[in-house]
Design a protein around this motif. Structure first.
Motif, short mmCIF file in Angstrom:
data_model
loop_
_atom_site.label_atom_id
_atom_site.label_comp_id
_atom_site.label_asym_id
_atom_site.label_seq_id
_atom_site.Cartn_x
_atom_site.Cartn_y
_atom_site.Cartn_z
N LEU A 295 0.81 -1.22 0.00
CA LEU A 295 0.00 0.00 0.00
C LEU A 295 0.84 1.27 0.00
CD1 LEU A 295 -2.80 -1.09 2.50
CD2 LEU A 295 -2.94 -0.94 0.00
N ASN A 296 2.09 1.17 0.42
CA ASN A 296 2.95 2.36 0.49
C ASN A 296 3.91 2.49 -0.67
OD1 ASN A 296 1.98 3.63 2.82
ND2 ASN A 296 3.08 2.19 4.11
N ARG A 297 3.76 1.68 -1.68
CA ARG A 297 4.64 1.78 -2.85
C ARG A 297 4.49 3.18 -3.47
NH1 ARG A 297 3.76 -3.75 -6.31
NH2 ARG A 297 4.88 -5.13 -4.90
N GLY A 298 5.60 3.88 -3.55
CA GLY A 298 5.58 5.23 -4.11
C GLY A 298 5.06 5.27 -5.53
N GLN A 299 5.45 4.30 -6.33
CA GLN A 299 5.02 4.32 -7.73
C GLN A 299 3.52 4.09 -7.87
OE1 GLN A 299 7.10 1.97 -6.45
NE2 GLN A 299 6.78 -0.02 -7.42
N LEU A 300 2.92 3.38 -6.92
CA LEU A 300 1.47 3.20 -6.96
C LEU A 300 0.75 4.52 -6.67
CD1 LEU A 300 0.77 -0.27 -5.33
CD2 LEU A 300 0.67 0.37 -7.74
N TYR A 301 1.28 5.28 -5.70
CA TYR A 301 0.69 6.58 -5.42
C TYR A 301 0.79 7.46 -6.67
CZ TYR A 301 -0.29 11.19 -3.80
OH TYR A 301 -0.84 12.45 -3.70
N GLU A 302 1.97 7.47 -7.25
CA GLU A 302 2.17 8.29 -8.46
C GLU A 302 1.21 7.87 -9.58
OE1 GLU A 302 3.98 10.98 -8.45
OE2 GLU A 302 4.63 10.55 -6.41
N GLN A 303 1.00 6.57 -9.74
CA GLN A 303 0.07 6.07 -10.76
C GLN A 303 -1.36 6.49 -10.44
OE1 GLN A 303 1.05 4.30 -13.66
NE2 GLN A 303 -1.00 4.99 -14.20
N ALA A 304 -1.73 6.40 -9.17
CA ALA A 304 -3.10 6.76 -8.77
C ALA A 304 -3.37 8.24 -9.03
CB ALA A 304 -3.32 6.43 -7.30
N VAL A 305 -2.45 9.12 -8.64
CA VAL A 305 -2.70 10.55 -8.86
C VAL A 305 -2.67 10.89 -10.35
CG1 VAL A 305 -2.05 11.35 -6.55
CG2 VAL A 305 -0.31 11.24 -8.34
N GLN A 306 -1.80 10.20 -11.09
CA GLN A 306 -1.78 10.42 -12.53
C GLN A 306 -3.10 9.99 -13.16
OE1 GLN A 306 1.56 8.69 -14.64
NE2 GLN A 306 0.40 8.62 -16.53
N ASP A 307 -3.57 8.79 -12.81
CA ASP A 307 -4.83 8.29 -13.36
C ASP A 307 -6.01 9.17 -12.94
OD1 ASP A 307 -3.33 6.23 -14.41
OD2 ASP A 307 -4.18 4.67 -13.12
N ALA A 308 -5.93 9.74 -11.74
CA ALA A 308 -7.01 10.59 -11.23
C ALA A 308 -6.90 12.03 -11.74
CB ALA A 308 -7.01 10.59 -9.70
#
Length: 165
Positions: free
Chosen positions: A22-35
């Protein structure tokens, strides 16, 4: 050996693995990009906390939920307020105090972000039977509440006795 201890021995590695996922930085980056969102992780965390609370919160409440000190939160709140993503509203219980609330713009941002993240969970659990998904939510809610109580007691220098609520 205690049967309860035996049953929970394997839990901690899975919790650490879940935290790491849940804390993977690249997942956060992907989520904000997709959003389509341009916010750093602490700012988004504040928005998610306000959304989950379903009511305006004091700065201290936000800081506690983030497990950081107040000035860290205040710095982000000032930036979010300048962008009209959050607003300060009077506290109905103390007119001198201010609470933090999402603006309609802030609500749209957090809705877009949580829709992306929710879609990942929906995809991961798509093959699970309904009763398993329901049970997972029930058990995670219970675990989170019980761990919060336990850890708060430890932080306060005491330990609740077994079976205490």
């Amino acid at each position: 050996m205690d049967p309860l201890s035996d049953a929970t021995t394997g839990l901690l590695p899975h919790l650490f693995q879940l935290r790491t996922l849940l804390n993977r930085g690249q997942l956060y980056e992907q989520a904000v990009q997709d959003a389509g969102v341009a916010l750093d992780r602490p700012a988004m965390t504040i928005l998610v906390i306000l959304d989950a609370a379903e009511r305006p919160l004091r700065v201290g409440e936000i800081a506690t939920r983030m497990q950081v000190v107040g000035p860290h939160v205040t710095r982000h709140l000032n930036s979010l307020e300048k962008r009209a993503i959050i607003k300060r509203v009077p506290d109905p219980e103390d007119q001198r105090a201010r609470l933090i609330a999402l603006t309609p713009s802030g609500q749209r941002i957090v809705d877009r972000y949580t829709t992306v993240v929710d879609s990942w969970f929906t995809a991961a659990l798509a093959q699970w039977p309904d009763h398993d998904r329901t049970e997972l939510i029930r058990l995670l809610t219970r675990l989170t509440g019980d761990l919060t109580t336990q850890f708060d007691a430890v932080a306060a220098g005491s330990t609740p006795t077994e079976g205490e609520d």
